[in-house]
Motif scaffolding. Structure first.
Motif, PDB file in Angstrom:
ATOM      1  N   GLY A  16       0.814  -1.254  -0.118  1.00 36.19           N
ATOM      2  CA  GLY A  16      -0.116   0.176   0.010  1.00 36.19           C
ATOM      3  C   GLY A  16       0.986   1.212   0.010  1.00 36.19           C
ATOM      4  O   GLY A  16       0.552   2.166  -0.758  1.00 36.19           O
ATOM      5  N   ALA A  17       1.778   1.325   0.730  1.00 33.82           N
ATOM      6  CA  ALA A  17       2.885   2.319   0.843  1.00 33.82           C
ATOM      7  C   ALA A  17       3.533   2.560  -0.451  1.00 33.82           C
ATOM      8  O   ALA A  17       3.716   3.597  -0.927  1.00 33.82           O
ATOM      9  N   GLN A  18       3.682   1.425  -1.433  1.00 36.50           N
ATOM     10  CA  GLN A  18       4.335   1.661  -2.576  1.00 36.50           C
ATOM     11  C   GLN A  18       3.386   2.396  -3.565  1.00 36.50           C
ATOM     12  O   GLN A  18       3.756   3.177  -4.352  1.00 36.50           O
ATOM     13  N   LEU A  19       2.057   1.921  -3.525  1.00 36.82           N
ATOM     14  CA  LEU A  19       0.951   2.608  -4.251  1.00 36.82           C
ATOM     15  C   LEU A  19       1.232   4.078  -3.934  1.00 36.82           C
ATOM     16  O   LEU A  19       0.766   4.922  -4.779  1.00 36.82           O
ATOM     17  N   THR A  20       1.025   4.375  -2.477  1.00 34.36           N
ATOM     18  CA  THR A  20       1.028   5.817  -2.358  1.00 34.36           C
ATOM     19  C   THR A  20       2.264   6.561  -2.901  1.00 34.36           C
ATOM     20  O   THR A  20       1.872   7.753  -3.404  1.00 34.36           O
ATOM     21  N   VAL A  21       3.462   6.190  -3.012  1.00 35.05           N
ATOM     22  CA  VAL A  21       4.563   6.710  -3.267  1.00 35.05           C
ATOM     23  C   VAL A  21       4.442   6.969  -4.838  1.00 35.05           C
ATOM     24  O   VAL A  21       4.967   8.148  -5.465  1.00 35.05           O
ATOM     25  N   ILE A  22       4.039   5.991  -5.545  1.00 30.52           N
ATOM     26  CA  ILE A  22       3.979   6.023  -6.902  1.00 30.52           C
ATOM     27  C   ILE A  22       2.763   7.052  -7.392  1.00 30.52           C
ATOM     28  O   ILE A  22       3.002   7.652  -8.225  1.00 30.52           O
ATOM     29  N   LEU A  23       1.606   7.056  -6.641  1.00 35.85           N
ATOM     30  CA  LEU A  23       0.492   8.203  -6.794  1.00 35.85           C
ATOM     31  C   LEU A  23       1.375   9.400  -6.511  1.00 35.85           C
ATOM     32  O   LEU A  23       1.209  10.338  -7.355  1.00 35.85           O
ATOM     33  N   PHE A  24       1.718   9.837  -5.485  1.00 32.55           N
ATOM     34  CA  PHE A  24       2.512  10.957  -5.009  1.00 32.55           C
ATOM     35  C   PHE A  24       3.641  11.336  -6.287  1.00 32.55           C
ATOM     36  O   PHE A  24       3.617  12.429  -6.740  1.00 32.55           O
ATOM     37  N   LEU A  25       4.234  10.507  -6.889  1.00 37.20           N
ATOM     38  CA  LEU A  25       5.365  10.788  -7.981  1.00 37.20           C
ATOM     39  C   LEU A  25       4.847  11.127  -9.134  1.00 37.20           C
ATOM     40  O   LEU A  25       4.967  12.245  -9.725  1.00 37.20           O
ATOM     41  N   ILE A  26       3.585  10.439  -9.863  1.00 38.53           N
ATOM     42  CA  ILE A  26       3.076  10.940 -10.716  1.00 38.53           C
ATOM     43  C   ILE A  26       2.263  12.229 -10.551  1.00 38.53           C
ATOM     44  O   ILE A  26       2.330  12.873 -11.501  1.00 38.53           O
ATOM     45  N   ALA A  27       1.677  12.426  -9.410  1.00 36.18           N
ATOM     46  CA  ALA A  27       1.004  13.755  -9.151  1.00 36.18           C
ATOM     47  C   ALA A  27       1.797  14.810  -9.179  1.00 36.18           C
ATOM     48  O   ALA A  27       1.497  16.004  -9.735  1.00 36.18           O
ATOM     49  N   ILE A  28       3.032  14.458  -8.431  1.00 34.32           N
ATOM     50  CA  ILE A  28       4.025  16.092  -8.380  1.00 34.32           C
ATOM     51  C   ILE A  28       4.639  16.007  -9.737  1.00 34.32           C
ATOM     52  O   ILE A  28       4.718  17.203  -9.923  1.00 34.32           O
ATOM     53  N   VAL A  29       4.882  15.266 -10.558  1.00 37.61           N
ATOM     54  CA  VAL A  29       5.592  15.235 -11.674  1.00 37.61           C
ATOM     55  C   VAL A  29       4.891  15.944 -12.606  1.00 37.61           C
ATOM     56  O   VAL A  29       5.119  16.954 -13.568  1.00 37.61           O
ATOM     57  N   ALA A  30       3.385  15.759 -12.701  1.00 36.96           N
ATOM     58  CA  ALA A  30       2.497  16.339 -13.565  1.00 36.96           C
ATOM     59  C   ALA A  30       1.804  17.700 -13.161  1.00 36.96           C
ATOM     60  O   ALA A  30       1.647  18.533 -14.030  1.00 36.96           O
ATOM     61  N   SER A  31       1.666  17.965 -12.021  1.00 33.13           N
ATOM     62  CA  SER A  31       0.940  18.955 -11.166  1.00 33.13           C
ATOM     63  C   SER A  31       1.684  20.119 -11.309  1.00 33.13           C
ATOM     64  O   SER A  31       1.356  21.420 -11.327  1.00 33.13           O
ATOM     65  N   ILE A  32       2.962  19.883 -11.099  1.00 38.61           N
ATOM     66  CA  ILE A  32       3.987  21.086 -11.062  1.00 38.61           C
ATOM     67  C   ILE A  32       4.011  21.958 -12.299  1.00 38.61           C
ATOM     68  O   ILE A  32       3.816  23.231 -12.385  1.00 38.61           O
ATOM     69  N   PRO A  33       4.276  21.332 -13.379  1.00 40.52           N
ATOM     70  CA  PRO A  33       4.429  21.921 -14.723  1.00 40.52           C
ATOM     71  C   PRO A  33       2.866  22.426 -15.215  1.00 40.52           C
ATOM     72  O   PRO A  33       2.901  23.515 -15.751  1.00 40.52           O
ATOM     73  N   LEU A  34       2.113  21.602 -14.898  1.00 48.81           N
ATOM     74  CA  LEU A  34       0.629  22.096 -15.108  1.00 48.81           C
ATOM     75  C   LEU A  34       0.122  23.377 -14.285  1.00 48.81           C
ATOM     76  O   LEU A  34      -0.316  24.497 -14.926  1.00 48.81           O
ATOM     77  N   GLY A  35       0.765  23.542 -13.057  1.00 49.44           N
ATOM     78  CA  GLY A  35       0.463  24.643 -12.195  1.00 49.44           C
ATOM     79  C   GLY A  35       1.216  25.697 -12.895  1.00 49.44           C
ATOM     80  O   GLY A  35       0.585  26.950 -13.026  1.00 49.44           O
ATOM     81  N   PHE A  36       2.456  25.704 -13.240  1.00 51.21           N
ATOM     82  CA  PHE A  36       3.141  26.797 -14.064  1.00 51.21           C
ATOM     83  C   PHE A  36       2.526  27.138 -14.940  1.00 51.21           C
ATOM     84  O   PHE A  36       2.457  28.543 -15.402  1.00 51.21           O
ATOM     85  N   LEU A  37       2.011  26.157 -15.744  1.00 49.98           N
ATOM     86  CA  LEU A  37       1.319  26.735 -17.078  1.00 49.98           C
ATOM     87  C   LEU A  37      -0.112  27.441 -16.837  1.00 49.98           C
ATOM     88  O   LEU A  37      -0.334  28.513 -17.373  1.00 49.98           O
TER      89      LEU A  37
END
Length: 219
Positions: A16-37
């Motif tokens: 479960g913790a692995q899935l938590t980390v995977i979700l976090f990585l996907i969200a942070i990598v995609a949301s930061i550039p989208l936030g800048f746009l």
């Protein structure tokens, strides 16, 4: 509580913790550039684009993330005519919800970073003969990211903790396995273990951002 019991529940909880980390990585990598746009959209001189940016940020920050997740997972399929084409895998839907939500928060962080830069920086760049692109990429953006970094770090830690909301949409993350063990075995030990795992993840993230801050400040 025996060591054997703790070991027996650790395997699913680590999954479960692995899935938590995977979700976090996907969200942070995609949301930061989208936030800048989104920040660029808000600051655009093209009024419709600016209004869209403001409206999007207000909507995402003004409604609960849990409501947004429930809408994407359970609401989109109920839309007449096109609903059947909007049925998403629950993990994919959760990733989408986190990305769309956190992009709005990062957009505000970056906007604040830009506003904190002295206007003299633009004038100095012009005196040095830098064009608009060079000024933006070599002068403004590095300063903006340095200013915004502490807030980005704080929001990233919040994102890790918010992954527990996946429990509400039946995605088997860390809290899901902890709750399952508590209900099955009538003990609160799994909650303590889940807390320790969350603390380990957030501590690692905090140390990483502290390292980044030192690099930006002294390199």
């Amino acid at each position: 509580m025996s060591l054997d019991y703790i070991i027996s529940i650790m395997k699913p909880m680590l999954e479960g913790a692995q899935l938590t980390v995977i979700l976090f990585l996907i969200a942070i990598v995609a949301s930061i550039p989208l936030g800048f746009l989104l920040t660029l959209a808000v600051r655009s001189s093209f009024k419709p684009l600016s209004l869209f940016g403001h409206g999007y940020i207000y909507l995402m920050r003004g409604t609960p993330l849990l409501l947004q997740l429930l809408f994407i997972v359970f609401g989109l399929p109920l839309i007449p005519v096109i609903g059947e084409y909007l049925v998403l895998d629950r993990f994919v839907a959760a990733c989408l919800g986190f990305i769309l939500n956190y992009a709005a928060y990062f957009a505000e962080i970056f906007r604040g970073g830009l506003l904190a830069i002295d206007k003299g920086q633009y004038e100095a760049s012009k005196v040095l003969g830098l064009n608009k692109f060079q000024t933006t990429t070599k002068v403004i953006l590095p300063q903006m990211f340095r200013i915004a970094l502490p807030a980005v770090a704080n929001e990233s830690v919040t994102l890790v903790k918010d992954t527990a909301l996946l429990y509400a949409v039946a995605v088997p993350e860390l809290l899901h396995f902890a709750q399952t063990a508590v209900n099955r075995d009538f003990t609160i030990v799994p909650f303590f273990i889940a807390g320790i795992l969350y603390l380990a993840i957030t501590l690692s993230l905090t140390l990483f951002f502290k390292w980044l801050e030192r690099r930006f400040n002294y390199d």
